[in-house]
Each structure stands twice: as structure tokens, then as C-alpha cells.
Design a protein around this motif. Sequence first.
Motif, PDB file in Angstrom:
ATOM      1  N   PHE A 110     -54.532 -30.351 -19.340  1.00  0.00           N
ATOM      2  CA  PHE A 110     -53.315 -30.724 -18.754  1.00  0.00           C
ATOM      3  C   PHE A 110     -52.784 -31.783 -19.689  1.00  0.00           C
ATOM      4  N   THR A 111     -51.407 -31.983 -19.691  1.00  0.00           N
ATOM      5  CA  THR A 111     -50.790 -32.902 -20.757  1.00  0.00           C
ATOM      6  C   THR A 111     -49.753 -33.756 -19.661  1.00  0.00           C
ATOM      7  N   SER A 112     -49.353 -35.086 -20.456  1.00  0.00           N
ATOM      8  CA  SER A 112     -48.363 -35.603 -20.017  1.00  0.00           C
ATOM      9  C   SER A 112     -47.351 -36.288 -21.200  1.00  0.00           C
ATOM     10  N   LEU A 113     -46.892 -35.113 -21.838  1.00  0.00           N
ATOM     11  CA  LEU A 113     -46.305 -35.233 -23.111  1.00  0.00           C
ATOM     12  C   LEU A 113     -45.011 -35.793 -22.983  1.00  0.00           C
ATOM     13  N   HIS A 114     -44.462 -35.889 -21.883  1.00  0.00           N
ATOM     14  CA  HIS A 114     -43.121 -36.630 -21.655  1.00  0.00           C
ATOM     15  C   HIS A 114     -43.026 -38.031 -21.666  1.00  0.00           C
ATOM     16  N   HIS A 115     -44.244 -38.508 -21.981  1.00  0.00           N
ATOM     17  CA  HIS A 115     -44.474 -40.146 -22.308  1.00  0.00           C
ATOM     18  C   HIS A 115     -44.477 -40.324 -23.459  1.00  0.00           C
ATOM     19  N   GLY A 116     -44.142 -39.138 -24.458  1.00  0.00           N
ATOM     20  CA  GLY A 116     -43.837 -39.587 -25.974  1.00  0.00           C
ATOM     21  C   GLY A 116     -45.032 -39.682 -26.764  1.00  0.00           C
ATOM     22  N   PRO A 117     -44.829 -40.081 -28.075  1.00  0.00           N
ATOM     23  CA  PRO A 117     -46.075 -40.336 -28.988  1.00  0.00           C
ATOM     24  C   PRO A 117     -47.122 -41.306 -28.688  1.00  0.00           C
ATOM     25  N   VAL A 157     -48.963 -41.030 -26.256  1.00  0.00           N
ATOM     26  CA  VAL A 157     -49.964 -40.201 -25.460  1.00  0.00           C
ATOM     27  C   VAL A 157     -50.577 -38.977 -26.536  1.00  0.00           C
ATOM     28  N   TRP A 158     -50.241 -39.122 -27.730  1.00  0.00           N
ATOM     29  CA  TRP A 158     -50.250 -37.949 -28.349  1.00  0.00           C
ATOM     30  C   TRP A 158     -51.659 -37.769 -28.827  1.00  0.00           C
ATOM     31  N   ASP A 159     -52.400 -39.041 -29.108  1.00  0.00           N
ATOM     32  CA  ASP A 159     -53.790 -38.864 -29.505  1.00  0.00           C
ATOM     33  C   ASP A 159     -54.904 -38.790 -28.647  1.00  0.00           C
ATOM     34  N   LYS A 160     -54.661 -39.324 -27.559  1.00  0.00           N
ATOM     35  CA  LYS A 160     -55.430 -38.837 -26.418  1.00  0.00           C
ATOM     36  C   LYS A 160     -55.288 -37.484 -26.017  1.00  0.00           C
ATOM     37  N   THR A 161     -54.089 -36.971 -26.021  1.00  0.00           N
ATOM     38  CA  THR A 161     -53.938 -35.738 -25.405  1.00  0.00           C
ATOM     39  C   THR A 161     -54.454 -34.865 -26.738  1.00  0.00           C
ATOM     40  N   TRP A 162     -54.388 -34.863 -28.023  1.00  0.00           N
ATOM     41  CA  TRP A 162     -55.179 -34.230 -28.862  1.00  0.00           C
ATOM     42  C   TRP A 162     -56.657 -34.118 -28.860  1.00  0.00           C
TER      43      TRP A 162
END
Length: 306
Positions: free
Chosen positions: A83-90, A92-97
Motif C-alpha cells: 500500500f502506498t500514499s505517494l500523492h503526499h510527495g517526497p 513519504v518516500w523513505d517510509k514507503t521504500w
Amino acid sequence: MSVPHAAQPVLDRIRVGSAPDSWGVWFPDDAQQVPWQRFLDEVTEAGYEWIELGPYGYLPTDPAVLRDEIARRSLRVSAGTIFTSLHHGPSVWDKTWAHVSEVATLTQAMGARHLVVIPSFWRDDKTAEEIEPRELTAEQWKQLTTGMERLGKQVRDEFGLDIVVHPHADTHIDTEEHVERFLHATDSDLVNLCLDTGHYAYCGGDSVKLIRTYGERIGYLHLKQVDPDILSDVVAKGTPFGPAVKQGVMCEPPLGVPALPPVLEAAQELNVDLFAIVEQDMYPCPPDQPFPIAERTRRFLRSCGA
């Protein structure tokens, strides 16, 4: 004079499987879900050879343990899910990755080639509270699409996996309009779709039309149907997805829509190998409910040629 039967279509490019979702599994650990050992035993007995990993942590995350468990049952893994929330921008990247890396490591170790990517929900599926606006701003759309492209490239470069983005009810990639906007804004070399026939119908879309219009972007299938009567009630009342599932909005094929034979035939005509993973959302459900449905569904899909 007897009328000859039409020849059954050959669906030799379609690889059918199932997933923990069809056993009512939505969470890594939940008292209302069947133990993972039972899922693996029953999915095998129901006649499936391919499975997805489901929520990370439901199945063993030690590759050696999981490899042994699936090998003993002659199973293979088709994909992991994130699951991702990439519309929140950079931001959230580290937590997503960090999360993607965990799931991708296990997915790769199981010999699978796909990561199914589900966008985050704009509405709490239990309370119905809107936790974000239903529509993204232009800037959020840009963050979503560029973030997915970045994810697709990094997942491929580091793990050799392809991402397939899953349009999903109560997310920002749901309706035909949103799905087409997403496809037009993303690079087909980096990002393709996991078409879930049930979710797309739930949101008013036509799966056969999508396959025929954007066939080169269809990288994976989830097979699911919706009960049209329950869906009408859900739409009329604005019921969120979680309670709608408890109402039985996702039903056993061939009792709902869309009809699966035309979907499978359109997918076969793409002339590429595609996974078609059965997912019947049933959380929560009695522990004895999933197996007979899974067995009947596999029998039905065989009758369609898959």
C-alpha cells in the motif's frame, strides 16, 4: 437436428491463482482470520497452483521457511502486495521504500516477478470518515504519477520486479476517468495496471473495454465479481468499502458482474502471459466459508477454459 456447441476458447496465456484475500485475510495478524497454515493447505486442496503473499507478515517472512512451506504443497508465488500514499510527495518516500523493500525482498526470494501496488484510501473503511478529499489536486496527481514512476524504476533496478498498480474502491485511482488519467500520465515502461474486475465494476468501469482500449498497460488481473443489487444499495447509501464487503458486495462467480468469460477471452487476445488471481473480499468471514467457495470458483474457471 442438433446445434453444435461453440468451441471453448483456449485460454493458455492465463495463469489462474488465488490469494489470502479469498480466505478473509486483510491483516498480518487478526483473530478473525484463519491461520496461514490452513490457508496454504486449503488453497492447494481447492486446486490452485499460484498464490499471492497477501498482507506482509501473514505468511512467514523468512524466505527459507516460506519456500519450504509452499514447495511442500507444490505452490508458487505470483506477487507481493504493498500500500502506498505517494500523492503526499517526497516526504513519504523513505517510509514507503522501507516497506516496499521488505515486501520486494520476500517476493523476489519466492521467484515472483510482480508487486501489486494499492493506493491509500481516502475514507476509513471501518468508520466511513473521510480522512482526505475524494479528489486529488493537480499537484497531488503529479506527485502520485511521478512517485509511481520512481517506484517502478527503483523496484525494477533493485529487485528485478514489475509494479502493477491496482485501481481500488475508496482510493484516488478507482473510476474509469481516474484510471485513464493515471495511465495517460505514467510511462508504460515503468508502470502498468493490475486490473481488478470487481473493484472496477464497483466503481462503474467496464473491464473488457479497458483491456481492449489499454491492453498494453494490463500487466496482471484480479478476478472478482460484485453483486449488482447490493452494489446499488451501497452506491445509494454511500456505504464505505469495508462495510460494503460485510454486506456481501463481492460475490462468488458466476453470480455477479462482470461476466468473467468475456474478460478472460479479451485478456487472452492480448497474447501475453497474464496472472489471473482470484480475490473474493470476505473479511471477516466464518473459517469454514472460504474453502468450498474457492473450490467451486476454480471449477467454474476451468469450465471457462482457464
